[in-house]
Write an enzyme that holds these catalytic residues in place. Structure first.
Site, mmCIF file in Angstrom:
data_model
loop_
_atom_site.group_PDB
_atom_site.id
_atom_site.type_symbol
_atom_site.label_atom_id
_atom_site.label_comp_id
_atom_site.label_asym_id
_atom_site.label_seq_id
_atom_site.Cartn_x
_atom_site.Cartn_y
_atom_site.Cartn_z
ATOM 1 N N SER A 241 0.829 -1.218 0.000
ATOM 2 C CA SER A 241 0.000 0.000 0.000
ATOM 3 C C SER A 241 0.858 1.262 0.000
ATOM 4 C CB SER A 241 -0.974 0.001 1.180
ATOM 5 O OG SER A 241 -0.307 -0.255 2.387
ATOM 6 N N HIS A 271 -1.917 -8.929 1.861
ATOM 7 C CA HIS A 271 -1.620 -7.664 2.563
ATOM 8 C C HIS A 271 -2.786 -7.359 3.514
ATOM 9 C CE1 HIS A 271 0.205 -3.868 3.322
ATOM 10 N NE2 HIS A 271 -0.232 -3.173 2.283
ATOM 11 N N HIS A 318 5.679 -12.801 7.453
ATOM 12 C CA HIS A 318 5.905 -11.419 7.023
ATOM 13 C C HIS A 318 7.111 -11.369 6.094
ATOM 14 C CE1 HIS A 318 6.405 -7.049 7.181
ATOM 15 N NE2 HIS A 318 5.134 -7.044 7.514
ATOM 16 N N ARG A 327 2.900 -4.828 16.804
ATOM 17 C CA ARG A 327 1.509 -4.375 16.641
ATOM 18 C C ARG A 327 0.550 -5.457 17.143
ATOM 19 N NH1 ARG A 327 1.742 -3.051 10.349
ATOM 20 N NH2 ARG A 327 2.624 -5.153 10.430
ATOM 21 N N ASP A 373 -2.332 -8.475 11.589
ATOM 22 C CA ASP A 373 -3.686 -8.903 11.240
ATOM 23 C C ASP A 373 -4.182 -10.074 12.080
ATOM 24 O OD1 ASP A 373 -3.898 -6.991 9.139
ATOM 25 O OD2 ASP A 373 -2.591 -8.248 7.927
HETATM 26 N N1 CMX Z 1 1.037 -19.860 5.888
HETATM 27 C C1 CMX Z 1 1.432 -20.755 4.963
HETATM 28 N N2 CMX Z 1 2.485 -20.580 4.147
HETATM 29 C C2 CMX Z 1 3.190 -19.448 4.305
HETATM 30 C C3 CMX Z 1 2.873 -18.480 5.278
HETATM 31 C C4 CMX Z 1 1.732 -18.716 6.083
HETATM 32 N N3 CMX Z 1 1.313 -17.841 6.995
HETATM 33 N N4 CMX Z 1 3.761 -17.472 5.210
HETATM 34 C C5 CMX Z 1 4.624 -17.790 4.212
HETATM 35 N N5 CMX Z 1 4.270 -18.978 3.666
HETATM 36 C C6 CMX Z 1 4.896 -19.667 2.541
HETATM 37 C C7 CMX Z 1 4.848 -18.772 1.302
HETATM 38 O O1 CMX Z 1 3.577 -18.854 0.663
HETATM 39 C C8 CMX Z 1 5.997 -19.338 0.486
HETATM 40 O O2 CMX Z 1 5.544 -20.535 -0.080
HETATM 41 P P1 CMX Z 1 6.035 -21.006 -1.558
HETATM 42 O O3 CMX Z 1 7.544 -21.059 -1.478
HETATM 43 O O4 CMX Z 1 5.372 -22.316 -1.733
HETATM 44 O O5 CMX Z 1 5.534 -19.934 -2.508
HETATM 45 C C9 CMX Z 1 7.015 -19.690 1.560
HETATM 46 O O6 CMX Z 1 6.270 -19.852 2.789
HETATM 47 C C10 CMX Z 1 8.077 -18.629 1.773
HETATM 48 O O7 CMX Z 1 7.443 -17.410 2.043
HETATM 49 P P2 CMX Z 1 8.157 -16.293 2.964
HETATM 50 O O8 CMX Z 1 9.417 -15.882 2.274
HETATM 51 O O9 CMX Z 1 8.223 -16.765 4.354
HETATM 52 O O10 CMX Z 1 7.082 -15.124 2.929
HETATM 53 P P3 CMX Z 1 6.891 -13.967 1.839
HETATM 54 O O11 CMX Z 1 7.821 -12.868 2.188
HETATM 55 O O12 CMX Z 1 6.944 -14.523 0.456
HETATM 56 O O13 CMX Z 1 5.384 -13.530 2.120
HETATM 57 C C11 CMX Z 1 3.513 -12.982 3.454
HETATM 58 C C12 CMX Z 1 5.020 -12.808 3.237
HETATM 59 C C13 CMX Z 1 3.031 -12.045 4.538
HETATM 60 C C14 CMX Z 1 2.781 -12.614 2.137
HETATM 61 C C15 CMX Z 1 3.239 -14.463 3.836
HETATM 62 O O14 CMX Z 1 3.869 -14.735 5.055
HETATM 63 C C16 CMX Z 1 1.765 -14.802 3.915
HETATM 64 O O15 CMX Z 1 1.145 -15.120 2.889
HETATM 65 N N6 CMX Z 1 1.151 -14.733 5.154
HETATM 66 C C17 CMX Z 1 -0.271 -14.968 5.313
HETATM 67 C C18 CMX Z 1 -1.067 -13.757 4.866
HETATM 68 C C19 CMX Z 1 -0.895 -12.600 5.820
HETATM 69 O O16 CMX Z 1 -1.025 -12.729 7.026
HETATM 70 N N7 CMX Z 1 -0.642 -11.394 5.262
HETATM 71 C C20 CMX Z 1 -0.572 -10.151 6.041
HETATM 72 C C21 CMX Z 1 0.825 -9.552 6.155
HETATM 73 C C22 CMX Z 1 0.810 -8.254 6.914
HETATM 74 C C23 CMX Z 1 0.149 -7.179 6.111
HETATM 75 O O17 CMX Z 1 0.698 -6.795 5.056
HETATM 76 O O18 CMX Z 1 -0.923 -6.721 6.476
#
Ligand code: CMX
Length: 434
Positions: A241, A271, A318, A327, A373
């Site tokens: 964002s 996000h 994250h 937070r 979140d």
């Molecule tokens: N549950 C399951 N799998 C997850 C995960 C979770 N909570 N967090 C990361 N992973 C997975 C990723 O999907 C990725 O899988 P692939 O290699 O199969 O594609 C792997 O673990 C590595 O990811 P990462 O490097 O740890 O995380 P990223 O930096 O790529 O992504 C985020 C970060 C937040 C998008 C991810 O942790 C996620 O999808 N979390 C759940 C959604 C969420 O809570 N989002 C809110 C974030 C805060 C905000 O912006 O508001």
């Protein structure tokens, strides 16, 4: 000009001089090397932006102008008798770098109250959507409708000197922030309360009035809104964002257009939409297990099942953080004080005990800890705001504070249009051959 605007300009001029001298002396200094993996994988960790309002440390979490969340909760002005910080004060801190006193927070509050009138055509745009449309879709469209009010767009089309850009962007930012609570509350009351709208109360602070217009008079909920608006406001510049707002603003799109871009990014489930997904995930788990409060063993099984189905556990992980998000901790402290026995809150705490080792054991999730979140929905639900589709709009109203303060900085510093280099995989294949 007003006191806040004058001070902001003086700070901007000072910073501009420092930046010019830094670039003159060290402009050729390399910040870091970039790997091919970073280029392919979401530019993770590449330093490529300057955002003055806040800085994220992967272990410590966010600091706003050097202040951690516990410090903000202690030092920022509060309403009389209240104990949570006022977002009015945080905005001033992010904009000027100075900690405000009560008088300044009051001044920002009354400035926003004076500018809060939303023109009728914005409501007409909201009304043109089917009620079933997602609140974030209605919210983003309403922000675009409000763009007819942009002082920057008008001044630009009349041909202003580029040295004046910042002044109009500042005015737009202040007006937009002032109007967002009314727009958000209108969407909420339209969608969930049969269009039974509530007029603003000019005697209340920005968050208190927002709570009032949503239909929540409980002082605990107003305190939650103040805390919520502070902790969701900013998370340095690279998140979707903030980056989208900054990127679009770099084309000199006005603050309304830029912020709308940020909000369409916030509406993504990885996000800001994750706050709605968390509460849905918990509710689906409770429904499937036919229990209001599943046991830790049941939660662990459900997490395994979620992962096995190739889904994310929302609220966990994250891109930058590697520890529990402060937070999340701030909300946990709030819950301990106001609603420790709430079953959904208890479940959030049980997930916090159970999820990290399971996520860590996958060996691929870099951060097994909860983000902002993971907690917010349970608190909102406790006070009766149970319509989880609306949660990301609350996040969006708060996020305006950080990204619009940053947009003011972008223009006062005269930052150029953003245009990173991209490559093709054929280019990469040639490159690795060499
Ligand atoms: N549950 C399951 N799998 C997850 C995960 C979770 N909570 N967090 C990361 N992973 C997975 C990723 O999907 C990725 O899988 P692939 O290699 O199969 O594609 C792997 O673990 C590595 O990811 P990462 O490097 O740890 O995380 P990223 O930096 O790529 O992504 C985020 C970060 C937040 C998008 C991810 O942790 C996620 O999808 N979390 C759940 C959604 C969420 O809570 N989002 C809110 C974030 C805060 C905000 O912006 O508001």
């Amino acid at each position: 000009m007003g006191y806040v605007k004058d001070l902001f300009k003086a700070k901007g001029d000072e910073q501009n001089k420092e930046i010019k001298s830094l670039i003159e002396q060290f402009g050729n200094k390399k910040v870091e090397d970039v790997t091919l993996a970073q280029v392919y994988q979401g530019m993770r960790g590449i330093t490529g932006l300057v955002t003055e309002t806040s800085l994220l440390d992967s272990n410590e979490g966010i600091r706003f102008r050097g202040f951690s969340i516990p410090e903000l909760r202690e030092k920022l002005p509060k309403v009389e008798g209240g104990s949570e910080p006022l977002p009015e004060g945080l905005f001033y801190l992010m904009l000027t770098g100075e900690m405000p006193n009560d008088e300044i927070a009051d001044h920002i509050c009354s400035t926003w109250a004076r500018r809060s009138h939303v023109p009728n055509h914005v409501f007409a745009v909201i009304e043109s959507f089917p009620v079933a449309a997602h609140p974030m879709t209605q919210f983003t469209a309403a922000i675009l409708a409000l763009q007819t009010e942009s002082k920057f767009a008008k001044a630009y089309s009349e041909g202003i000197n580029k040295k004046e850009y910042w002044s109009y962007v500042y005015e737009d930012a202040m007006t937009l922030i002032a109007r967002l609570p009314r727009i958000a509350a209108y969407i909420y009351r339209r969608k969930y309360k049969n269009g039974d709208h509530i007029q603003p109360d000019g005697m209340l602070d920005w968050s208190g009035n927002f709570a009032h217009m949503l239909g929540f008079e409980d002082e605990g909920f107003k305190e939650l809104m103040r805390l919520y608006m502070v902790i969701h406001a900013d998370h340095e510049g690279g998140n979707v964002s903030a980056h989208a707002t900054h990127l679009v603003g770099s084309a000199l799109s006005d603050p309304y257009l830029s912020f709308a871009a940020g909000m369409t990014g916030l509406a993504g489930p990885l996000h800001g939409l994750a706050n709605q997904e968390v509460i849905r995930w918990i509710e689906e788990m409770c429904k499937e297990l036919n229990s209001e409060q599943p046991t830790k063993e049941q939660i662990a099984d459900y997490i395994h099942k979620t992962l096995k189905e190739g889904k994310v556990v929302p609220g966990y992980g994250h891109a930058v953080l590697r520890k529990t998000d402060p937070r999340f901790v701030a909300q946990m402290e709030f819950a301990k004080k106001h609603c420790p026995d709430n079953p959904t809150v208890q479940t959030v705490w049980n997930v916090y005990e159970v999820a990290p080792p399971i996520l860590e054991a996958t060996g691929k999730i870099k951060n097994p800890w909860p983000n902002v979140d993971a907690h917010s929905g349970s608190l909102l639900k406790h006070y009766g705001l149970v319509e989880e589709d609306f949660y990301t709009v609350l996040f969006g109203v708060s996020r305006a504070l950080g990204v619009l303060a940053s947009l003011c900085w972008d223009r006062v510093l005269g930052l150029p249009i953003e245009r990173p280099k991209s490559i093709t995989t054929d280019w990469v294949k040639e490159f690795v051959k060499k």
